[in-house]
Scaffold this motif. Structure first.
Motif, PDB file in Angstrom:
ATOM      1  N   GLN A 197      16.771   8.588  -8.166  1.00 14.53           N
ATOM      2  CA  GLN A 197      15.740   8.073  -7.266  1.00 14.53           C
ATOM      3  C   GLN A 197      14.343   8.440  -7.768  1.00 14.53           C
ATOM      4  OE1 GLN A 197      16.937   9.764  -3.478  1.00 14.53           O
ATOM      5  NE2 GLN A 197      17.863   7.841  -2.809  1.00 14.53           N
ATOM      6  N   ALA A 198      14.171   9.683  -8.204  1.00 13.87           N
ATOM      7  CA  ALA A 198      12.864  10.116  -8.703  1.00 13.87           C
ATOM      8  C   ALA A 198      12.454   9.311  -9.927  1.00 13.87           C
ATOM      9  CB  ALA A 198      12.895  11.612  -9.028  1.00 13.87           C
ATOM     10  N   ALA A 199      13.407   9.088 -10.844  1.00 15.83           N
ATOM     11  CA  ALA A 199      13.096   8.340 -12.063  1.00 15.83           C
ATOM     12  C   ALA A 199      12.732   6.896 -11.746  1.00 15.83           C
ATOM     13  CB  ALA A 199      14.292   8.392 -13.016  1.00 15.83           C
ATOM     14  N   ARG A 200      13.482   6.265 -10.843  1.00 17.78           N
ATOM     15  CA  ARG A 200      13.203   4.873 -10.495  1.00 17.78           C
ATOM     16  C   ARG A 200      11.889   4.731  -9.747  1.00 17.78           C
ATOM     17  NH1 ARG A 200      18.485   2.162  -7.981  1.00 17.78           N
ATOM     18  NH2 ARG A 200      17.026   0.417  -7.882  1.00 17.78           N
ATOM     19  N   LEU A 201      11.600   5.673  -8.854  1.00 19.30           N
ATOM     20  CA  LEU A 201      10.330   5.625  -8.128  1.00 19.30           C
ATOM     21  C   LEU A 201       9.154   5.736  -9.083  1.00 19.30           C
ATOM     22  CD1 LEU A 201      11.189   7.806  -5.010  1.00 19.30           C
ATOM     23  CD2 LEU A 201      10.411   5.428  -4.947  1.00 19.30           C
ATOM     24  N   GLU A 202       9.221   6.690  -9.998  1.00 16.35           N
ATOM     25  CA  GLU A 202       8.097   6.869 -10.923  1.00 16.35           C
ATOM     26  C   GLU A 202       7.904   5.636 -11.795  1.00 16.35           C
ATOM     27  OE1 GLU A 202       6.406   9.871 -14.403  1.00 16.35           O
ATOM     28  OE2 GLU A 202       8.211  10.408 -13.275  1.00 16.35           O
ATOM     29  N   GLN A 203       8.978   5.124 -12.359  1.00 22.24           N
ATOM     30  CA  GLN A 203       8.856   3.985 -13.271  1.00 22.24           C
ATOM     31  C   GLN A 203       8.315   2.747 -12.562  1.00 22.24           C
ATOM     32  OE1 GLN A 203      12.427   2.017 -15.092  1.00 22.24           O
ATOM     33  NE2 GLN A 203      11.511   2.787 -16.977  1.00 22.24           N
ATOM     34  N   ASN A 204       8.852   2.445 -11.396  1.00 26.58           N
ATOM     35  CA  ASN A 204       8.441   1.227 -10.705  1.00 26.58           C
ATOM     36  C   ASN A 204       7.073   1.350 -10.048  1.00 26.58           C
ATOM     37  OD1 ASN A 204      10.789  -0.948 -10.598  1.00 26.58           O
ATOM     38  ND2 ASN A 204      11.744   1.071 -10.542  1.00 26.58           N
ATOM     39  N   LEU A 205       6.739   2.534  -9.557  1.00 25.56           N
ATOM     40  CA  LEU A 205       5.426   2.699  -8.938  1.00 25.56           C
ATOM     41  C   LEU A 205       4.326   2.746  -9.991  1.00 25.56           C
ATOM     42  CD1 LEU A 205       6.244   5.164  -6.028  1.00 25.56           C
ATOM     43  CD2 LEU A 205       5.837   2.695  -5.915  1.00 25.56           C
ATOM     44  N   GLU A 206       4.620   3.241 -11.187  1.00 21.44           N
ATOM     45  CA  GLU A 206       3.649   3.152 -12.275  1.00 21.44           C
ATOM     46  C   GLU A 206       3.411   1.687 -12.637  1.00 21.44           C
ATOM     47  OE1 GLU A 206       4.985   5.597 -15.497  1.00 21.44           O
ATOM     48  OE2 GLU A 206       3.818   7.313 -14.803  1.00 21.44           O
ATOM     49  N   LEU A 207       4.465   0.903 -12.593  1.00 16.46           N
ATOM     50  CA  LEU A 207       4.328  -0.529 -12.839  1.00 16.46           C
ATOM     51  C   LEU A 207       3.526  -1.185 -11.724  1.00 16.46           C
ATOM     52  CD1 LEU A 207       5.157  -2.765 -14.782  1.00 16.46           C
ATOM     53  CD2 LEU A 207       7.263  -3.047 -13.490  1.00 16.46           C
ATOM     54  N   LEU A 208       3.764  -0.754 -10.486  1.00 19.13           N
ATOM     55  CA  LEU A 208       3.027  -1.307  -9.353  1.00 19.13           C
ATOM     56  C   LEU A 208       1.538  -0.983  -9.451  1.00 19.13           C
ATOM     57  CD1 LEU A 208       3.117  -2.734  -6.567  1.00 19.13           C
ATOM     58  CD2 LEU A 208       3.478  -0.472  -5.545  1.00 19.13           C
ATOM     59  N   GLU A 209       1.211   0.201  -9.970  1.00 22.37           N
ATOM     60  CA  GLU A 209      -0.197   0.567 -10.115  1.00 22.37           C
ATOM     61  C   GLU A 209      -0.958  -0.439 -10.971  1.00 22.37           C
ATOM     62  OE1 GLU A 209      -1.408   4.699 -10.859  1.00 22.37           O
ATOM     63  OE2 GLU A 209       0.704   5.242 -10.639  1.00 22.37           O
ATOM     64  N   LEU A 210      -0.258  -1.114 -11.861  1.00 24.37           N
ATOM     65  CA  LEU A 210      -0.893  -2.086 -12.742  1.00 24.37           C
ATOM     66  C   LEU A 210      -0.802  -3.509 -12.201  1.00 24.37           C
ATOM     67  CD1 LEU A 210       0.430  -0.632 -16.103  1.00 24.37           C
ATOM     68  CD2 LEU A 210      -1.889  -0.457 -15.201  1.00 24.37           C
ATOM     69  N   HIS A 211      -0.188  -3.668 -11.045  1.00 28.99           N
ATOM     70  CA  HIS A 211      -0.020  -4.997 -10.438  1.00 28.99           C
ATOM     71  C   HIS A 211      -0.302  -4.911  -8.947  1.00 28.99           C
ATOM     72  CE1 HIS A 211       2.223  -5.190 -14.201  1.00 28.99           C
ATOM     73  NE2 HIS A 211       1.809  -6.444 -14.219  1.00 28.99           N
ATOM     74  N   MET A 212      -1.502  -4.526  -8.631  1.00 27.05           N
ATOM     75  CA  MET A 212      -1.901  -4.317  -7.242  1.00 27.05           C
ATOM     76  C   MET A 212      -2.837  -5.413  -6.758  1.00 27.05           C
ATOM     77  SD  MET A 212      -2.410  -0.163  -7.334  1.00 27.05           S
ATOM     78  CE  MET A 212      -3.140  -0.174  -5.716  1.00 27.05           C
ATOM     79  N   GLY A 213      -2.694  -6.597  -7.301  1.00 20.98           N
ATOM     80  CA  GLY A 213      -3.532  -7.693  -6.843  1.00 20.98           C
ATOM     81  C   GLY A 213      -4.946  -7.632  -7.374  1.00 20.98           C
ATOM     82  N   GLY A 214      -5.086  -7.454  -8.694  1.00 25.94           N
ATOM     83  CA  GLY A 214      -6.401  -7.452  -9.301  1.00 25.94           C
ATOM     84  C   GLY A 214      -7.141  -6.140  -9.217  1.00 25.94           C
ATOM     85  N   ARG A 215      -6.501  -5.096  -8.720  1.00 21.36           N
ATOM     86  CA  ARG A 215      -7.138  -3.779  -8.614  1.00 21.36           C
ATOM     87  C   ARG A 215      -6.317  -2.754  -9.386  1.00 21.36           C
ATOM     88  NH1 ARG A 215     -10.394  -3.147  -4.080  1.00 21.36           N
ATOM     89  NH2 ARG A 215     -10.919  -1.119  -5.024  1.00 21.36           N
ATOM     90  N   ILE A 216      -7.014  -1.760  -9.923  1.00 24.11           N
ATOM     91  CA  ILE A 216      -6.369  -0.635 -10.599  1.00 24.11           C
ATOM     92  C   ILE A 216      -6.837   0.641  -9.914  1.00 24.11           C
ATOM     93  CG2 ILE A 216      -6.161   0.648 -12.775  1.00 24.11           C
ATOM     94  CD1 ILE A 216      -6.545  -1.949 -14.259  1.00 24.11           C
ATOM     95  N   PRO A 217      -5.938   1.585  -9.642  1.00 27.23           N
ATOM     96  CA  PRO A 217      -6.358   2.813  -8.950  1.00 27.23           C
ATOM     97  C   PRO A 217      -7.453   3.555  -9.706  1.00 27.23           C
ATOM     98  CG  PRO A 217      -3.966   2.640  -8.993  1.00 27.23           C
ATOM     99  CD  PRO A 217      -4.486   1.564  -9.886  1.00 27.23           C
ATOM    100  N   ARG A 218      -8.400   4.115  -8.966  1.00 25.17           N
ATOM    101  CA  ARG A 218      -9.431   4.950  -9.557  1.00 25.17           C
ATOM    102  C   ARG A 218      -8.778   6.170 -10.209  1.00 25.17           C
ATOM    103  NH1 ARG A 218     -11.197   4.012  -4.335  1.00 25.17           N
ATOM    104  NH2 ARG A 218     -10.956   6.205  -3.745  1.00 25.17           N
ATOM    105  N   PRO A 219      -9.460   6.802 -11.176  1.00 18.74           N
ATOM    106  CA  PRO A 219      -8.851   7.954 -11.870  1.00 18.74           C
ATOM    107  C   PRO A 219      -8.329   9.025 -10.929  1.00 18.74           C
ATOM    108  CG  PRO A 219     -10.843   7.273 -13.004  1.00 18.74           C
ATOM    109  CD  PRO A 219     -10.771   6.446 -11.747  1.00 18.74           C
TER     110      PRO A 219
END
Length: 243
Positions: A177-199
């Motif tokens: 679960q931890a591995a899947r959450l990290e991998q997919n949420l890192e992918l989500l960070e790059l596909h947030m509807g034209g926004r990228i999280p601030r540092p």
């Protein structure tokens, strides 16, 4: 003891997941890996999922870390690429419409699928079965003993079953679960509807991933991992609404 040692070896081999990289090789094939790409690779913005909404015909299938320990490379197929692209567009529309509920619902749905999809929903039964099996074994062995030895023997086997069940829970549920959450949420960070999280937001997410990995270790109490999942869920929602 042999089985417990084997479980610990499996956990050690699984190791913590790395960051996710998105790149294209010299042959034009797109890759998603947990290791840095070759020096001649072309770095890409990753391929994205269809809106993560219940009942949608093309619901996202969360990426799973490769079972090949020497090669954690993941190649997205056209369906996966189309799915993530569709999710990106869906989130962009929600962002333009200032639809906070949709942004949070997407995060909730993806986290839920990472936690329980692909058969992981059945894994909580494994420690229960381990406890029941060890209890039955202790009871069977105690049948030929006098009354004074039966209770300690059965109790000892039950404690062994609890320990073994806890190990199985960490190895076969919490760690995946931890591995899947990290991998997919890192992918989500790059596909947030034209926004990228601030540092600082990205750093907060990384702290949550690391805390989740630590909570998945067999030396931690079993309730620590669900607590970290709840904290991660709230953080993801905050980042989705205000990157």
């Amino acid at each position: 003891m042999v089985t417990v040692a084997a479980g610990l070896l499996i956990l050690a081999l699984l190791g913590p997941p790395s960051r996710t990289y998105y790149w294209r090789d010299s042959g034009g094939q797109t890759h998603v890996t947990n290791t840095p790409p070759p020096s001649d690779a072309e770095l890409l913005d990753p391929p994205p999922p269809p809106a993560v909404e219940p009942g949608r015909p093309h619901r996202i299938e969360p990426l799973r870390p490769s079972g090949n320990l020497g090669d954690r490379q993941v190649v997205l197929n056209p369906v996966q690429k189309q799915a993530w692209d569709a999710l990106d567009q869906h989130l962009l529309k929600a962002r333009v419409a200032k639809d906070q509920r949709t942004l949070e619902a997407v995060a909730d749905s993806l986290i839920h699928d990472c936690l329980w999809g692909n058969g992981l929903w059945a894994m909580p039964l494994v420690p229960i079965l381990a406890l029941a099996l060890m209890g039955l074994m202790g009871w069977w062995l105690a049948l030929g003993l006098n009354a004074g030895l039966r209770l300690p023997l059965v109790g000892g086997f039950l404690l062994l079953g609890l320990t073994f069940g806890h190990l199985l829970l960490n190895v076969f549920l919490y760690h995946p679960q931890a591995a899947r959450l990290e991998q997919n949420l890192e992918l989500l960070e790059l596909h947030m509807g034209g926004r990228i999280p601030r540092p600082e937001r990205h750093a907060l997410m990384q702290q949550r991933y690391q805390a989740l990995e630590r909570a998945a270790q067999p030396t931690r109490a079993p309730w620590h991992f669900p607590e970290e999942v709840r904290a991660l869920r709230e953080t993801v929602k905050q980042v989705m609404v205000d990157p």
